[in-house]
Design an enzyme around this catalytic site. Structure first.
Site, PDB file in Angstrom:
ATOM      1  N   HIS A  31      73.507  41.603  57.519  1.00 21.62           N
ATOM      2  CA  HIS A  31      74.118  42.917  57.314  1.00 21.62           C
ATOM      3  C   HIS A  31      74.153  43.305  55.842  1.00 21.62           C
ATOM      4  CE1 HIS A  31      75.495  42.660  61.456  1.00 21.62           C
ATOM      5  NE2 HIS A  31      76.097  41.525  61.194  1.00 21.62           N
ATOM      6  N   HIS A  51      80.132  41.285  48.173  1.00 23.44           N
ATOM      7  CA  HIS A  51      78.931  41.780  48.866  1.00 23.44           C
ATOM      8  C   HIS A  51      78.745  43.245  48.523  1.00 23.44           C
ATOM      9  CE1 HIS A  51      82.252  42.723  51.650  1.00 23.44           C
ATOM     10  NE2 HIS A  51      81.592  43.851  51.774  1.00 23.44           N
ATOM     11  N   HIS A  69      77.067  47.348  49.580  1.00 22.82           N
ATOM     12  CA  HIS A  69      76.644  48.365  50.555  1.00 22.82           C
ATOM     13  C   HIS A  69      75.733  49.320  49.798  1.00 22.82           C
ATOM     14  CE1 HIS A  69      79.797  47.117  53.446  1.00 22.82           C
ATOM     15  NE2 HIS A  69      80.475  46.822  52.347  1.00 22.82           N
ATOM     16  N   GLU A  94      80.085  53.288  50.519  1.00 25.24           N
ATOM     17  CA  GLU A  94      80.876  53.514  51.731  1.00 25.24           C
ATOM     18  C   GLU A  94      81.922  54.588  51.486  1.00 25.24           C
ATOM     19  OE1 GLU A  94      81.960  49.497  53.472  1.00 25.24           O
ATOM     20  OE2 GLU A  94      80.507  50.418  54.835  1.00 25.24           O
ATOM     21  N   HIS A 150      81.996  45.143  46.983  1.00 23.70           N
ATOM     22  CA  HIS A 150      83.333  44.766  47.455  1.00 23.70           C
ATOM     23  C   HIS A 150      83.653  43.331  47.052  1.00 23.70           C
ATOM     24  CE1 HIS A 150      83.138  48.060  50.757  1.00 23.70           C
ATOM     25  NE2 HIS A 150      83.541  48.531  49.598  1.00 23.70           N
ATOM     26  N   THR A 198      85.505  47.302  56.617  1.00 26.70           N
ATOM     27  CA  THR A 198      84.560  48.364  57.004  1.00 26.70           C
ATOM     28  C   THR A 198      83.470  47.852  57.937  1.00 26.70           C
ATOM     29  OG1 THR A 198      83.105  48.036  55.103  1.00 26.70           O
ATOM     30  CG2 THR A 198      84.959  49.554  54.812  1.00 26.70           C
TER      31      THR A 198
HETATM   32 ZN   LIG Z   1      82.133  45.730  52.271  1.00 29.06          ZN
END
Ligand SMILES: [Zn+2]
Ligand SMILES: *[C@@H]1O[C@H](CO)[C@@H](O)[C@H](O)[C@H]1NC(C)=O
Ligand SMILES: *[C@@H]1O[C@H](CO)[C@@H](O)[C@H](O)[C@H]1NC(C)=O
Ligand SMILES: *[C@@H]1O[C@H](CO)[C@@H](O)[C@H](O)[C@H]1NC(C)=O
Length: 300
Positions: free
Chosen positions: A85, A112, A114, A124, A137, A220
């Site tokens: 992911h 990590h 996004h 996000e 994050h 999230t």
């Molecule tokens: Zn995250």
């Protein structure tokens, strides 16, 4: 009939993994964000993340003083993996955050990212509707817990620090080691070690970290536990277009490029979003205007 359809829908989706919207079109057997709430009920809750932050509606709060970052300067080696992911780095013990009206001391677990596609919009959270190219994050849990799954048992068990990225003309050398390492984790379950890095290298200068937003929300990704105190820093971290694009070289399990790894923004449902800095620090305000008035009259 409808019940039958609903039940077969449930059967269909419960056997599948969750995925992002960008994966749904080419793989109908995974559950995109619109379906997360069916399999993971908390994803349908009323305090979900991310949200769009409307800066005109945020409330300044003087209790939101600069955070104390403990152990963030220390060099460490982190295990970086493609978990299907995102690119995630697990952090060793010894890094903590406190202060800034957080309800306790929290220890860092992992970080990590996004991102969008090739440096396109991918954060996000959005600010006044603007989506930054990437968001990092830093996931922390209250120090008495041993894992994320235990920490989410408490409404403020998790504290995530969120950092936006913006495109810059020159490369940010501090990210070289991490971005080079992305080449070693193209496929899910690939792992590598990154040496000689510190958390501080990935953050804005300390003086730029006093301005941030705060609200109560969720993870999230499924199961979307509503146990997160969010801190989102206003100052974005610069990365070149090429550096941002490097994240898109990773692949999902399908072999397709890992892009647009963000959940759509969720309803705020009356939740308050605060901002650091008391009323005095937020803007010059009327006091300064009164001081300037005689000067303006003189000039006139
Ligand atoms: Zn995250
Ligand atoms: C990284 O992986 C190695 C080998 O699996 C392990 O011994 C070490 O504790 C891991 N480090 C972190 C920070 O997770
Ligand atoms: C990465 O993982 C794939 C399977 O997902 C495996 O075939 C490949 O050998 C791994 N590559 C490295 C460098 O570990
Ligand atoms: C479809 O998604 C499922 C669940 O995430 C995954 O196991 C499978 O490999 C995917 N198939 C393709 C062709 O992408």
């Amino acid at each position: 009939m409808w019940i039958f359809l609903f039940v077969s829908f449930l059967e269909m989706v419960s056997g599948a993994d969750w995925c992002y919207q960008s994966q749904v079109s080419c793989n109908s057997s995974c559950s995109g964000p619109d379906e997360w709430g069916v399999i993971f009920p908390q994803c349908g809750g009323r305090s979900q993340s991310p949200v769009n932050i409307v800066t005109g509606n945020v409330v300044a709060d003087q209790r939101l003083t600069p955070l104390h970052l403990v152990g963030y300067q220390g060099a460490f080696q982190g295990n970086l993996s493609n978990n299907g992911h995102t690119a995630q780095m697990d952090l060793p013990a010894g890094m903590q955050i406190k202060g800034g009206n957080l309800p306790g001391t929290y220890k860092a677990l992992q970080l990590h990212f996004h991102w969008g596609g090739d440096g396109g919009p991918g954060s996000e959270h959005t600010i006044d509707g603007e989506r930054y190219p990437m968001e990092m994050h830093l996931v922390h849990i209250k120090e008495q817990y041993s894992s994320l799954s235990r920490a989410v048992s408490e409404p403020a068990g998790v504290a995530v620090l969120g950092f936006f990225f913006q495109e810059s003309n020159s490369a940010n050398k501090k990210f070289d080691a991490l971005i080079k390492a992305l080449r070693r984790i193209p496929r899910p379950s690939n792992k590598t070690t990154v040496r000689g890095i510190s958390l501080q290298m990935f953050l804005p200068a300390p003086a730029d970290m006093s301005r941030y937003f705060r609200y109560d929300g969720s993870l999230t990704t499924p199961d979307c536990a509503q146990a997160v105190v969010w801190t989102l820093f206003e100052k974005a971290v610069p990365l070149s277009r090429q550096q941002l694009s490097a994240f898109s070289q990773l692949a999902f399990s399908s072999g397709r490029p890992m892009v647009n790894t963000f959940r759509p923004v969720q309803p705020r449902n009356g939740r308050r979003v605060s901002r650091s800095g008391g009323p005095a620090a937020a803007s010059p305000g009327p006091a300064l205007g009164l001081l300037l008035l005689p000067l303006l009259l003189l000039l006139h």
